[in-house]
Write an enzyme that holds these catalytic residues in place. Structure first.
Site, PDB file in Angstrom:
ATOM      1  N   GLU A  83     -20.799  -3.924 -46.311  1.00 18.63           N
ATOM      2  CA  GLU A  83     -21.162  -2.929 -45.281  1.00 18.63           C
ATOM      3  C   GLU A  83     -21.155  -1.493 -45.810  1.00 18.63           C
ATOM      4  OE1 GLU A  83     -18.562  -3.790 -41.971  1.00 18.63           O
ATOM      5  OE2 GLU A  83     -19.167  -5.883 -41.900  1.00 18.63           O
ATOM      6  N   GLU A 135     -21.641 -14.903 -41.989  1.00 14.63           N
ATOM      7  CA  GLU A 135     -20.665 -14.700 -40.901  1.00 14.63           C
ATOM      8  C   GLU A 135     -21.285 -15.104 -39.563  1.00 14.63           C
ATOM      9  OE1 GLU A 135     -18.883 -10.775 -41.019  1.00 14.63           O
ATOM     10  OE2 GLU A 135     -18.756 -10.789 -43.204  1.00 14.63           O
TER      11      GLU A 135
HETATM   12  O1  9MR Z   1     -12.936 -11.276 -38.158  1.00 16.44           O
HETATM   13  C1  9MR Z   1     -12.280 -10.183 -38.749  1.00 16.44           C
HETATM   14  C2  9MR Z   1     -11.182  -9.663 -37.837  1.00 16.44           C
HETATM   15  O2  9MR Z   1     -10.176 -10.645 -37.681  1.00 16.44           O
HETATM   16  C3  9MR Z   1     -10.617  -8.377 -38.410  1.00 16.44           C
HETATM   17  O3  9MR Z   1      -9.708  -7.822 -37.498  1.00 16.44           O
HETATM   18  C4  9MR Z   1     -11.736  -7.392 -38.710  1.00 16.44           C
HETATM   19  C5  9MR Z   1     -11.195  -6.141 -39.397  1.00 16.44           C
HETATM   20  O4  9MR Z   1     -10.728  -6.474 -40.656  1.00 16.44           O
HETATM   21  O5  9MR Z   1     -12.690  -7.976 -39.554  1.00 16.44           O
HETATM   22  C6  9MR Z   1     -13.293  -9.089 -39.022  1.00 16.44           C
HETATM   23  O6  9MR Z   1     -14.264  -9.585 -39.902  1.00 16.44           O
HETATM   24  C7  9MR Z   1     -15.369  -8.737 -40.191  1.00 16.44           C
HETATM   25  C8  9MR Z   1     -15.782  -8.998 -41.622  1.00 16.44           C
HETATM   26  O7  9MR Z   1     -14.688  -8.819 -42.481  1.00 16.44           O
HETATM   27  C9  9MR Z   1     -16.928  -8.110 -42.025  1.00 16.44           C
HETATM   28  N1  9MR Z   1     -18.036  -8.224 -41.119  1.00 16.44           N
HETATM   29  C10 9MR Z   1     -17.720  -8.079 -39.697  1.00 16.44           C
HETATM   30  C11 9MR Z   1     -16.586  -9.032 -39.325  1.00 16.44           C
HETATM   31  C12 9MR Z   1     -16.327  -8.983 -37.831  1.00 16.44           C
HETATM   32  O8  9MR Z   1     -15.842  -7.731 -37.449  1.00 16.44           O
END
Ligand code: 9MR
Length: 472
Positions: free
Chosen positions: A127, A234
Site C-alpha cells: 500500500e 486478501e
Molecule cells: O486484517 C488486519 C487487521 O486485523 C489489522 O488490525 C489491520 C491493521 O494492521 O490490518 C488488517 O489487514 C490489512 C492488511 O494487512 C493490508 N491490507 C488491508 C487489510 C485490512 O485492513
C-alpha cells in the site's frame, strides 16, 4: 473435495489469512485451515508493531507458531509485510526521518533473515501508492521518490533469494489511475533490474460496487505481460449494505466469488488466491467497517455458498449457486408454503402434471396461487421466476406473474411475466424479478394472476433461481 484439492488440480495456491489467537485457542479453526487451504498468510503476526513493540523487545513467537502449523499442514507461507506505513511501532513513528529509515532497514534485515527459506512469497511493499498512482509520502515513506521501496526489494532478495517478491495493494484490481501508476512503476523497476516478481491485488470487494471479474481479467493481463505473477491476496466480499434476504446476500457474494476465481483460473499468471480470514467470525471488516459476513465460512465454520462457488470455479464447473431452486413445488397433501389469494388451494394431477395447483371458486381475476419470496429477494441479486399455466375449457385468456413488495418505499406491484394461457397445453410464464429495494423488506409475494373469475387457473413447475445470465 476440499478447496486445496480443487486448487491443486489447476496448480494454484489457495490461501487464508491466519490469526494467532484463534489458531492456538480454537482447534476447529486450526483444523479447517489445514484441511481447506494450501497456503497461509499471517494476518498480523509479521507486521512491525507486533514483532518489535519496543526497540529492545523482539517477539517472534506468534509468527513462529503460524509457520510451524503451516509446515505441519504442508502449506506455503506468504510473508506480510515488510514495508507498510501502518502497524508501525509507536517508538518508530517518534523517530526522525533518517532514524526511521535505519530502523526500518534493520527490521527488514532481521525479519527476512529469521524467516529465510520458509517464506514462499514476501509482500515486500504494501500500500505505497495514492489513488492517483503516485508514490505516497506519509508516515513510513516520509521521503521523496521510490528509492527506499526499490532498496527493500534488493535487500530482501539478497537475504532470501528463494522468496518470490511482491508489491501488494488495494484498489488496483481493475484499470484505473492507481493501477496505471503501479504498472508504470513496475515497468521501470523491472527494466532497472529491481527483483519484483509478483503483484498482489488485495481484492477487498463489495457486491454491486467496484470492479467486475472481466475488468480484473483485463487488468491482470497487463501485469502478466510484464512477466509478473499475479496474486489475489486478501479476498473478501462485503454484503452488509444489501437490502433484503440473508440468503440472497450470500448468493450474490457467491456469484462474485465465482467470477473472481474463474478469472484467476483463466489467467496463467494468476498463481494464488488468498482469503482475508477464514470465517465471518474472524474478519477485520466487522471491527473496521461494520458487522458483515464477507468470507467463505459462517460463524459456525460451516461452508457458505461462496465456498461451493469458489470450488466449482477452480474445477472449471458451472456455479452451483445457479442451480439452487428457491421455490418449492407442492405435492398432494403438502402445499410447501403455497397459499391462495382466493378460495381454497387444491393440489392434484392435471394435464400430465402430478401435483398442479388450482384455486377453487375464484371470484376475482387476480386470484391464484401465491408464494412468498421474502427469503430469496435481495438488492443486487438478479433472480428469475417462472411457472407453467393452463386453463380449463374455454377461450385463451391473459395470465400474469406479479410480484407484490412492501419495503421502506411502501407497497408496489412489479410485473414479472405475462402471456395468453389456453386449455390445450401448458404455457411457461417466466421473467426477471427486477425491483429496487429500499429499507426493510417486509413482504415479497409472487402472485399468479389469471383470467376472469370463474375460470380454472392451473399452475405447475414453479421455479425461482438466481439469474446467472445477468452479469455478476
Ligand atoms: O486484517 C488486519 C487487521 O486485523 C489489522 O488490525 C489491520 C491493521 O494492521 O490490518 C488488517 O489487514 C490489512 C492488511 O494487512 C493490508 N491490507 C488491508 C487489510 C485490512 O485492513
Amino acid at each position: 473435495m476440499t478447496l486445496r484439492a480443487a486448487a491443486e488440480t489447476t496448480g494454484r495456491r489457495i490461501g487464508v489469512a491466519v490469526a494467532y489467537e484463534p489458531l492456538v485457542r480454537e482447534p476447529a479453526y486450526a483444523r479447517l485451515i489445514q484441511a481447506e487451504f494450501n497456503a497461509v498468510t499471517p494476518e498480523n503476526a509479521l507486521k512491525w508493531a507486533p514483532v518489535q513493540p519496543r526497540p529492545e523487545l523482539v517477539q517472534d513467537q506468534h509468527w513462529q507458531v503460524i509457520f510451524d502449523a503451516a509446515s505441519q499442514g504442508r502449506q506455503s507461507v506468504r510473508g506480510h509485510t515488510l514495508l507498510w506505513d501502518q502497524q508501525l511501532p509507536a517508538w518508530a513513528v517518534a523517530l526522525s526521518d533518517a532514524e526511521l529509515m535505519v530502523a526500518q532497514q534493520q527490521h527488514l534485515e532481521r525479519l527476512v533473515s529469521a524467516t529465510a527459506g520458509r517464506v514462499r512469497t514476501w509482500d515486500v511493499v504494501n500500500e505505497a501508492l495514492e489513488d492517483d498512482g503516485t508514490v505516497s509520502k506519509t508516515a513510513l515513506w516520509r521521503v521523496d521518490g521510490d528509492r527506499h521501496l526499490r532498496d527493500a526489494f534488493v535487500k530482501t532478495k539478497a537475504l532470501d533469494p528463494a522468496a518470490v517478491l511482491a508489491y501488494n495493494d488495494y484498489g488496483i484490481e481493475a484499470r484505473n489511475p492507481k493501477s496505471d501508476g503501479l504498472l508504470r512503476l513496475l515497468t521501470a523497476w523491472r527494466a532497472a533490474g529491481v527483483p519484483v516478481e509478483a503483484v498482489g491485488l488485495q481484492s477487498h470487494l463489495k457486491v454491486g460496487e467496484g470492479p467486475r471479474p472481466a475488468e480484473l481479467a483485463a487488468n491482470m493481463r497487463r501485469f502478466a505481460a510484464l512477466g509478473l505473477e499475479v496474486h489475489l491476496t486478501e479476498i473478501d466480499v462485503q454484503v452488509r449494505h444489501l437490502a433484503g434476504s440473508a440468503w440472497g446476500a450470500e448468493a450474490a457474494q457467491a456469484r462474485l466469488l465465482y467470477g473472481w476465481t474463474a478469472a484467476c483460473v483463466a489467467e496463467p499468471a494468476c498463481r494464488e488466491l488468498s482469503f482475508w480470514g477464514l470465517s465471518d467470525r474472524h474478519t477485520w471488516v466487522d471491527g473496521t467497517l461494520g458487522d458483515d459476513r464477507p468470507l467463505l465460512f459462517n460463524d459456525d465454520l460451516q461452508p457458505k455458498l461462496g465456498y461451493y462457488a469458489v470450488r466449482a470455479a477452480l474445477l472449471g464447473q458451472p456455479d452451483p449457486t445457479c442451480a439452487i431452486e428457491r421455490l418449492p413445488a407442492p405435492k398432494v397433501g403438502a402445499h410447501a408454503g403455497w397459499r391462495s389469494s382466493g378460495g381454497p388451494l387444491q393440489v392434484g394431477p392435471k394435464g400430465g402434471a402430478a401435483a398442479a395447483m388450482v384455486v377453487a371458486g375464484r371470484t376475482e381475476a387476480w386470484q391464484g396461487p401465491v408464494h412468498s419470496v421474502l427469503s430469496s429477494l435481495t438488492a443486487g441479486l438478479p433472480l428469475r421466476a417462472g411457472v407453467r399455466v393452463r386453463l380449463n375449457a374455454g377461450p385463451p385468456a391473459p395470465v400474469a406473474l406479479t410480484l407484490r413488495i412492501v419495503d421502506g418505499l411502501g407497497e408496489r406491484y412489479v410485473s414479472v411475466a405475462s402471456g395468453r394461457a389456453t386449455a390445450d397445453g401448458w404455457l411457461r410464464l417466466e421473467g426477471p424479478l427486477r425491483v429496487a429495494l429500499q429499507g426493510e423488506l417486509r413482504t415479497a409475494d409472487l402472485y399468479v394472476e389469471g383470467p376472469a373469475a370463474g375460470r380454472e387457473l392451473w399452475i405447475d413447475a414453479p421455479s425461482l433461481r438466481v439469474d446467472c445470465e445477468a452479469s455478476p
